[in-house]
Design an enzyme around this catalytic site. Structure first.
Site, short mmCIF file in Angstrom:
data_model
loop_
_atom_site.label_atom_id
_atom_site.label_comp_id
_atom_site.label_asym_id
_atom_site.label_seq_id
_atom_site.Cartn_x
_atom_site.Cartn_y
_atom_site.Cartn_z
N THR A 187 0.84 -1.20 0.00
CA THR A 187 0.00 0.00 0.00
C THR A 187 0.87 1.24 0.00
OG1 THR A 187 -1.80 -1.04 1.18
CG2 THR A 187 -1.57 1.34 1.48
N ARG A 215 -14.42 -6.88 1.11
CA ARG A 215 -13.52 -6.63 2.24
C ARG A 215 -12.82 -5.27 2.06
NH1 ARG A 215 -7.89 -5.26 2.89
NH2 ARG A 215 -7.19 -6.01 4.91
N VAL A 216 -12.78 -4.51 3.13
CA VAL A 216 -12.07 -3.23 3.11
C VAL A 216 -11.09 -3.25 4.28
CG1 VAL A 216 -12.30 -0.73 3.42
CG2 VAL A 216 -13.97 -1.97 2.03
N GLY A 217 -9.86 -2.82 4.01
CA GLY A 217 -8.85 -2.80 5.06
C GLY A 217 -8.72 -1.45 5.73
N ASP A 218 -7.56 -1.19 6.25
CA ASP A 218 -7.30 0.06 6.99
C ASP A 218 -7.08 1.26 6.07
OD1 ASP A 218 -4.89 -1.31 6.12
OD2 ASP A 218 -3.81 0.34 7.09
N THR A 238 0.88 0.48 6.40
CA THR A 238 0.77 -0.56 5.38
C THR A 238 0.86 -1.90 6.09
OG1 THR A 238 1.77 -1.50 3.37
CG2 THR A 238 3.25 -0.36 4.86
N GLY A 239 0.32 -2.92 5.48
CA GLY A 239 0.33 -4.24 6.12
C GLY A 239 -1.08 -4.74 6.37
N GLY A 241 -4.40 -4.90 7.25
CA GLY A 241 -5.29 -3.82 7.66
C GLY A 241 -6.15 -4.13 8.86
#
Ligand code: ASP
Length: 325
Positions: A187, A215-218, A238-239, A241
């Site tokens: 990211t 799905r949604v991450g951070d 990053t990483g 989420g």
């Protein structure tokens, strides 16, 4: 400088009529130039993205504001079909659709975000449009896509031939889980400080490889993937989420800096908060990058392998981050 001038003028004023106007004039001429308001601009970004930071950094050198520069910088990687974790060419979800997430935040604390957007490459720019042109902060999915098209963005196929091949291969091995290994996080979180000393940031991603649809991450979540407080500093993540969201990582880092931690100390504490909840060494990666108002920079990750790129004074460097393991 202003205070000095004020003191100088008021002591002269006490001399009243005895002071000839020519002396006041001379005083004005010898006044040194006030350079206090000119800041050295810089751009920093997660990972090794020299082109993106150069584009942002040069825009800042030319007087662009921090948010415009960051959006311009990350747009390079969003268009880069070889970058499989951002924009066009991003790795798809497990159903084969590339869905992108992004957010932006500026020095005023205004922000915009788009979630799970299909067919639109420049989602960081789209997030900025959400911030500037709608009464909302977040637009998701089809609504974000429709808004993009209404603003003149052209729908594109984001899935590259290589991406399709890799996805098919992934399907074949029957392991119907998202990939959360250490290598596939890239990211782009970029923080910029402009010549006025104002901070803004951007975060853009295609998210976890082969994630569940929706799905949604951070990355597009303000406070998790990105947070800016222009009085204090900014942070990006990053990483994995899910772990960043649980600890509201970027907000945490800015709050720790507010309490006096350096960006480095704050990043280390935020990584520590994630790791302490695990039993031993986690098998996932999370990394943070932060800056404060003095221009100090900190970076830290769970595992080795994280680096960031910094453009300042017309030079671009990739710098390896310290890591917990
Ligand atoms: N943070 C991103 C997400 O969880 C993934 C990444 O950094 O690669 O969606």
């Amino acid at each position: 400088m202003k205070r000095k001038l004020f003191l100088g003028q008021s002591s002269l004023a006490t001399l009243g009529v005895l002071v000839a106007p020519s002396i006041l004039k001379a005083k004005k001429i010898v006044k040194p130039l006030n350079t206090n308001n000119i800041h050295i601009s810089y751009a920093i970004s997660t990972w090794n993205v020299p082109q993106a930071t150069k584009i942002a950094g040069e825009a800042l050198d030319n007087g662009a504001n921090a948010l415009d520069a960051a959006v311009k910088g990350v747009a390079f990687e969003e268009s880069n079909i070889l970058n499989t974790t951002v924009g066009r060419g991003g790795t798809p979800d497990r159903d084969g659709s590339v869905t992108l997430d992004a957010c932006v935040m500026n020095h005023k604390g205004d922000c915009g975000s788009v979630l799970a957007v299909e067919d639109i490459t420049h989602v960081a720019s789209l997030a900025k449009e959400v911030m500037e042109k709608t009464p909302h902060v977040i637009l998701a999915g089809e609504g974000a896509r429709t808004f993009a098209i209404s603003q003149g963005y052209l729908p594109e196929n984001l899935l590259s031939d290589e991406g399709k091949k890799a996805w098919r291969k992934w399907l074949e091995n029957g392991n119907y889980r998202p990939e959360i290994n250490i290598e596939n996080h890239d990211t782009i979180g970029m923080l910029c400080c402009d010549q006025e000393g104002l901070l803004s940031g951007v975060c853009t991603t295609s998210g976890l490889a082969y994630k569940m649809k929706g799905r949604v991450g951070d990355s597009p979540i303000i406070g998790s993937g990105l947070f800016i407080d222009n009085n204090i500093g900014g942070a990006v993540a990053t990483g994995l989420g899910e772990e960043v969201i649980k600890t509201v990582g970027s907000f945490l880092i800015v709050e720790l800096m507010r309490q006096g931690r350096t960006p480095q100390e704050a990043c280390e504490e935020a990584v520590g908060r994630i790791v302490e909840k695990q039993n031993g060494k986690p098998d996932f990666q999370v990394a943070y990058l932060a800056t404060n108002k003095k221009g100090d920079i900190g970076a830290f990750s769970i595992h080795k392998g994280f680096s960031f790129t910094k453009y300042k004074n017309k030079t671009n460097h990739n710098i390896t981050s310290k890591a917990m393991f």
